[in-house]
Design a protein around this motif. Structure first.
Motif, PDB file in Angstrom:
ATOM      1  N   TYR A 187       0.841  -1.194   0.000  1.00  0.00           N
ATOM      2  CA  TYR A 187       0.000   0.000   0.000  1.00  0.00           C
ATOM      3  C   TYR A 187       0.883   1.253   0.000  1.00  0.00           C
ATOM      4  O   TYR A 187       2.032   1.223   0.431  1.00  0.00           O
ATOM      5  CB  TYR A 187      -0.876   0.071   1.251  1.00  0.00           C
ATOM      6  CG  TYR A 187      -1.562  -1.214   1.657  1.00  0.00           C
ATOM      7  CD1 TYR A 187      -2.908  -1.439   1.380  1.00  0.00           C
ATOM      8  CD2 TYR A 187      -0.866  -2.200   2.363  1.00  0.00           C
ATOM      9  CE1 TYR A 187      -3.544  -2.602   1.775  1.00  0.00           C
ATOM     10  CE2 TYR A 187      -1.493  -3.369   2.767  1.00  0.00           C
ATOM     11  CZ  TYR A 187      -2.829  -3.568   2.469  1.00  0.00           C
ATOM     12  OH  TYR A 187      -3.447  -4.735   2.871  1.00  0.00           O
ATOM     13  N   SER A 219      -7.661   4.657  11.050  1.00  0.00           N
ATOM     14  CA  SER A 219      -7.875   3.768   9.900  1.00  0.00           C
ATOM     15  C   SER A 219      -9.338   3.377   9.765  1.00  0.00           C
ATOM     16  O   SER A 219      -9.984   3.016  10.752  1.00  0.00           O
ATOM     17  CB  SER A 219      -7.025   2.501  10.054  1.00  0.00           C
ATOM     18  OG  SER A 219      -5.660   2.824  10.165  1.00  0.00           O
ATOM     19  N   PRO A 220      -9.855   3.407   8.529  1.00  0.00           N
ATOM     20  CA  PRO A 220     -11.223   2.912   8.316  1.00  0.00           C
ATOM     21  C   PRO A 220     -11.325   1.401   8.475  1.00  0.00           C
ATOM     22  O   PRO A 220     -12.408   0.868   8.692  1.00  0.00           O
ATOM     23  CB  PRO A 220     -11.532   3.346   6.873  1.00  0.00           C
ATOM     24  CG  PRO A 220     -10.186   3.503   6.221  1.00  0.00           C
ATOM     25  CD  PRO A 220      -9.256   3.958   7.306  1.00  0.00           C
ATOM     26  N   HIS A 221     -10.190   0.714   8.350  1.00  0.00           N
ATOM     27  CA  HIS A 221     -10.178  -0.748   8.513  1.00  0.00           C
ATOM     28  C   HIS A 221      -9.006  -1.114   9.406  1.00  0.00           C
ATOM     29  O   HIS A 221      -7.886  -0.632   9.209  1.00  0.00           O
ATOM     30  CB  HIS A 221     -10.044  -1.449   7.159  1.00  0.00           C
ATOM     31  CG  HIS A 221      -9.986  -2.947   7.269  1.00  0.00           C
ATOM     32  ND1 HIS A 221     -11.107  -3.729   7.340  1.00  0.00           N
ATOM     33  CD2 HIS A 221      -8.933  -3.812   7.316  1.00  0.00           C
ATOM     34  CE1 HIS A 221     -10.775  -5.004   7.421  1.00  0.00           C
ATOM     35  NE2 HIS A 221      -9.453  -5.080   7.413  1.00  0.00           N
ATOM     36  N   TRP A 256      -7.228  -4.544  10.643  1.00  0.00           N
ATOM     37  CA  TRP A 256      -7.241  -5.990  10.429  1.00  0.00           C
ATOM     38  C   TRP A 256      -7.401  -6.745  11.752  1.00  0.00           C
ATOM     39  O   TRP A 256      -6.674  -6.464  12.715  1.00  0.00           O
ATOM     40  CB  TRP A 256      -5.949  -6.445   9.765  1.00  0.00           C
ATOM     41  CG  TRP A 256      -5.899  -6.187   8.293  1.00  0.00           C
ATOM     42  CD1 TRP A 256      -5.606  -4.997   7.683  1.00  0.00           C
ATOM     43  CD2 TRP A 256      -6.119  -7.129   7.244  1.00  0.00           C
ATOM     44  NE1 TRP A 256      -5.640  -5.139   6.326  1.00  0.00           N
ATOM     45  CE2 TRP A 256      -5.948  -6.439   6.021  1.00  0.00           C
ATOM     46  CE3 TRP A 256      -6.445  -8.474   7.211  1.00  0.00           C
ATOM     47  CZ2 TRP A 256      -6.091  -7.055   4.786  1.00  0.00           C
ATOM     48  CZ3 TRP A 256      -6.585  -9.102   5.984  1.00  0.00           C
ATOM     49  CH2 TRP A 256      -6.418  -8.402   4.793  1.00  0.00           C
ATOM     50  N   TRP A 280       1.158  -5.626   8.047  1.00  0.00           N
ATOM     51  CA  TRP A 280       0.114  -4.614   7.957  1.00  0.00           C
ATOM     52  C   TRP A 280       0.205  -3.666   9.150  1.00  0.00           C
ATOM     53  O   TRP A 280       0.858  -3.960  10.154  1.00  0.00           O
ATOM     54  CB  TRP A 280      -1.277  -5.252   7.885  1.00  0.00           C
ATOM     55  CG  TRP A 280      -1.695  -6.040   9.090  1.00  0.00           C
ATOM     56  CD1 TRP A 280      -1.496  -7.365   9.318  1.00  0.00           C
ATOM     57  CD2 TRP A 280      -2.399  -5.533  10.236  1.00  0.00           C
ATOM     58  NE1 TRP A 280      -2.019  -7.727  10.540  1.00  0.00           N
ATOM     59  CE2 TRP A 280      -2.587  -6.625  11.117  1.00  0.00           C
ATOM     60  CE3 TRP A 280      -2.898  -4.291  10.604  1.00  0.00           C
ATOM     61  CZ2 TRP A 280      -3.240  -6.496  12.342  1.00  0.00           C
ATOM     62  CZ3 TRP A 280      -3.549  -4.156  11.826  1.00  0.00           C
ATOM     63  CH2 TRP A 280      -3.712  -5.248  12.667  1.00  0.00           C
ATOM     64  N   GLY A 325      -2.178  -0.246  11.216  1.00  0.00           N
ATOM     65  CA  GLY A 325      -3.440   0.453  11.332  1.00  0.00           C
ATOM     66  C   GLY A 325      -3.372   1.453  12.470  1.00  0.00           C
ATOM     67  O   GLY A 325      -2.612   1.268  13.425  1.00  0.00           O
ATOM     68  N   ASN A 349      -0.935   3.876   1.382  1.00  0.00           N
ATOM     69  CA  ASN A 349      -1.624   4.474   2.518  1.00  0.00           C
ATOM     70  C   ASN A 349      -1.283   3.726   3.795  1.00  0.00           C
ATOM     71  O   ASN A 349      -0.982   2.541   3.779  1.00  0.00           O
ATOM     72  CB  ASN A 349      -3.134   4.459   2.300  1.00  0.00           C
ATOM     73  CG  ASN A 349      -3.655   3.071   1.930  1.00  0.00           C
ATOM     74  OD1 ASN A 349      -3.398   2.594   0.829  1.00  0.00           O
ATOM     75  ND2 ASN A 349      -4.374   2.419   2.816  1.00  0.00           N
ATOM     76  N   THR A 399      -7.292  -1.149  -1.361  1.00  0.00           N
ATOM     77  CA  THR A 399      -6.479   0.041  -1.643  1.00  0.00           C
ATOM     78  C   THR A 399      -5.034  -0.313  -1.969  1.00  0.00           C
ATOM     79  O   THR A 399      -4.230   0.581  -2.205  1.00  0.00           O
ATOM     80  CB  THR A 399      -6.497   1.015  -0.448  1.00  0.00           C
ATOM     81  OG1 THR A 399      -5.866   0.392   0.685  1.00  0.00           O
ATOM     82  CG2 THR A 399      -7.916   1.405  -0.079  1.00  0.00           C
ATOM     83  N   ASP A 409      -3.197   2.803   6.337  1.00  0.00           N
ATOM     84  CA  ASP A 409      -4.186   2.001   7.062  1.00  0.00           C
ATOM     85  C   ASP A 409      -4.428   0.601   6.512  1.00  0.00           C
ATOM     86  O   ASP A 409      -5.163  -0.178   7.119  1.00  0.00           O
ATOM     87  CB  ASP A 409      -5.509   2.751   7.123  1.00  0.00           C
ATOM     88  CG  ASP A 409      -5.977   3.217   5.755  1.00  0.00           C
ATOM     89  OD1 ASP A 409      -6.308   2.380   4.915  1.00  0.00           O
ATOM     90  OD2 ASP A 409      -5.995   4.447   5.530  1.00  0.00           O
ATOM     91  N   CYS A 410      -3.894   0.255   5.368  1.00  0.00           N
ATOM     92  CA  CYS A 410      -3.988  -1.117   4.848  1.00  0.00           C
ATOM     93  C   CYS A 410      -5.436  -1.566   4.635  1.00  0.00           C
ATOM     94  O   CYS A 410      -5.777  -2.739   4.852  1.00  0.00           O
ATOM     95  CB  CYS A 410      -3.281  -2.112   5.777  1.00  0.00           C
ATOM     96  SG  CYS A 410      -1.534  -1.767   6.011  1.00  0.00           S
ATOM     97  N   THR A 411      -6.292  -0.666   4.205  1.00  0.00           N
ATOM     98  CA  THR A 411      -7.675  -1.022   3.924  1.00  0.00           C
ATOM     99  C   THR A 411      -7.730  -1.929   2.704  1.00  0.00           C
ATOM    100  O   THR A 411      -7.169  -1.595   1.659  1.00  0.00           O
ATOM    101  CB  THR A 411      -8.518   0.240   3.671  1.00  0.00           C
ATOM    102  OG1 THR A 411      -8.467   1.072   4.829  1.00  0.00           O
ATOM    103  CG2 THR A 411      -9.966  -0.124   3.367  1.00  0.00           C
TER     104      THR A 411
END
Length: 502
Positions: free
Chosen positions: A55, A317-319, A321, A380, A382, A57, A64, A59-61
């Motif tokens: 990624y 982060s929106p996600h 893990w 990952w 977040g 970004n 993405t 946050d690792c959504t």
């Protein structure tokens, strides 16, 4: 075009020559570099396979990523980071089995250390001699000469080689990029993936966050792979006899004196390649202990570097893990059903004042909130806002005895192979400002998925060290009699290290 090639034949005529040939130390370092890179690349691929997504970004959504070798995250079910790991063949990764990142990291970091030491010695030696002139351009003519060399190679009308004294422009530029750009970039971006380092560097750690560093690290990895393949092919097609004489015998000779040494080097590297995975599987604990001896002391030193980085709400982060084996017991089901009103955190062991805290007791204590980055060992990351009790306040209440060195956190959940999940931390690490027992995440009570009722946050360590679903805390002088004696459940079963700030 002919005029261009005549004017720029491939080797800058104004570049100074190297009069010392290829000395023995350069031959040795060349072989060691070849051997070390084999292990580094294979272990690096194994590490990437544990979270096979890259990624730009933080946050690792899912969705993405700019690169992946895994299918999209399935919808309608819990898909953990461990589920996302892929299996590699044993001839490619080290050791090649699925989710063997613990062993791969010991190989990667231990050989990295040897590679860096070899590189430092190489830097010293080339600048103490005239060998640096072979790699560092001293005239802008190197650029048109590099273009001319590329054109001549592409036309299969190869330029005249004079590598005994001077590299051609394309060789010099590619070596310069590899030695003085790609190598330092790889080292720097590797270290920036560490929670202890990234969470101490403020703005630099924020801009070059873990996922940016990881992506750049991958790009530098692809450069090394490309360079090694191109370099190997060119050794054969531009003059195998001369090239092997130079680098494996240090002579300029019409004979084949260097070729047997070249074959021997290939055999040794091939044997190491063949043996690496079987040896690792058969002697996994030895690999873990050797890695701990080689690089564990570096990890231990970095734990003293207190994390300071905190982010803003916009960075959350929106996600995030999920990971770990969920609790599956009647006791935990009862706690969930009563909204943890019957929960009790037992704190004891080598302390002067053992305590038992209800969740209400903990919430009545001084609360700390922090927005920080979570670094999973799999790769990952977040960002979340955590709220809870400072571990230093818990320590002040229970008063660890002078002989206590470690804090053991026990979970209500079992590990993936059965048995209680636990992990061990140095006591001093629990006194860092950002070490807390969190009962809130993003302004809400901690969810069952992410560790309710209580989980550890220790922002200079990797995520598996932050035990979720905490049932008890014990202070001990040693952990050799806990589990398999390695300092934690994943350390026992998956060969991680008990000090994991990098």
């Amino acid at each position: 075009m002919q005029d261009f090639i005549k004017r720029y034949p491939g080797t800058a005529q104004t570049a100074p020559s190297v009069d010392s040939g290829f000395p023995w130390w350069l031959q040795l370092q060349h072989f060691l570099n070849m051997l070390f890179m084999m292990f580094i690349i294979r272990a690096g691929i194994q590490i990437l396979a544990d979270h096979p997504r890259l990624y730009w970004n933080r946050d690792c959504t899912p969705g993405t990523e700019w690169f992946r070798f895994q299918h999209p995250v399935p919808q309608g079910r819990i898909w953990t980071a461990k589920d996302d790991a892929v299996t590699l063949p044993s001839w490619l990764g080290i050791p090649g089995l699925r989710h063997t990142i613990g062993l791969a990291r010991w190989w990667h970091f231990s050989i990295d250390l040897l590679w860096v030491l070899n590189g430092v010695a190489f830097y010293i030696m080339i600048f103490a001699t005239d060998q640096w002139l072979r790699l560092v351009p001293v005239t802008w003519d190197v650029i048109p000469n590099a273009l001319s060399t590329a054109i001549q190679y592409a036309s299969l009308n190869f330029p005249t080689e004079s590598s005994w004294t001077r590299y051609n422009g394309l060789q010099q530029l590619s070596y310069f990029v590899t030695v003085f750009i790609a190598a330092p970039v790889s080292i720097t971006t590797g270290l920036l993936q560490s929670p202890a380092i990234s969470n101490r560097l403020g703005l630099l750690g924020s801009v070059l966050n873990r996922q940016v560093a990881r992506s750049v690290h991958f790009i530098s990895f692809t450069w090394f792979v490309f360079f090694i393949l191109a370099h190997g092919i060119m050794v054969f097609i531009t003059g195998l006899r001369e090239n092997t004489n130079h680098m494996f015998a240090g002579v300029k000779s019409p004979g084949w004196v260097g070729f047997p040494f070249f074959v021997l080097a290939l055999v040794l590297v091939g044997l190491a390649w063949w043996a690496a995975s079987p040896f690792t599987i058969r002697h996994a604990r030895l690999v873990q202990k050797t890695g701990r001896i080689m690089v564990g002391w570096i990890k231990g030193l970095s734990e003293w570097w207190e994390p300071t980085a905190e982010l803003s709400e916009a960075d959350i982060s929106p996600h995030f893990w999920p990971n770990g084996t969920m609790p599956n017991s009647a006791e935990y089901e009862h706690l969930v059903s009563c909204k943890f009103s019957d929960y009790r955190l037992r704190v004891g062991g080598m302390v002067e004042s053992p305590h038992e805290f209800s969740l209400a007791d903990l919430k009545a204590m001084r609360k700390q909130q922090q927005i920080t980055t979570h670094f999973c060992i799999q790769g990952w990351s977040g960002v979340a806002e955590w709220g809870g009790v400072k571990m230093s306040d818990i320590l002040d209440m229970v008063k660890p005895m002078p002989g206590a060195r470690y804090t053991v956190f026990y979970s209500l959940a079992e590990g993936s192979d059965g048995g209680c999940y636990y992990d061990v931390h140095e006591i001093f690490n629990m006194r860092h400002r950002l070490s807390i027992l969190a009962y809130e995440m993003n302004g809400e009570p901690l969810s069952v998925l992410h560790g309710a009722p209580l989980r550890l946050r220790c922002e200079n360590e990797l995520g598996f060290k932050m035990v979720k679903w905490i049932s008890a805390i014990e202070f001990v002088s040693d952990f050799k009699d806990l589990g398999a004696g390695q300092g934690g459940y994943n350390e026992d079963h998956e060969f991680y290290g008990y000090r994991m700030p990098i």
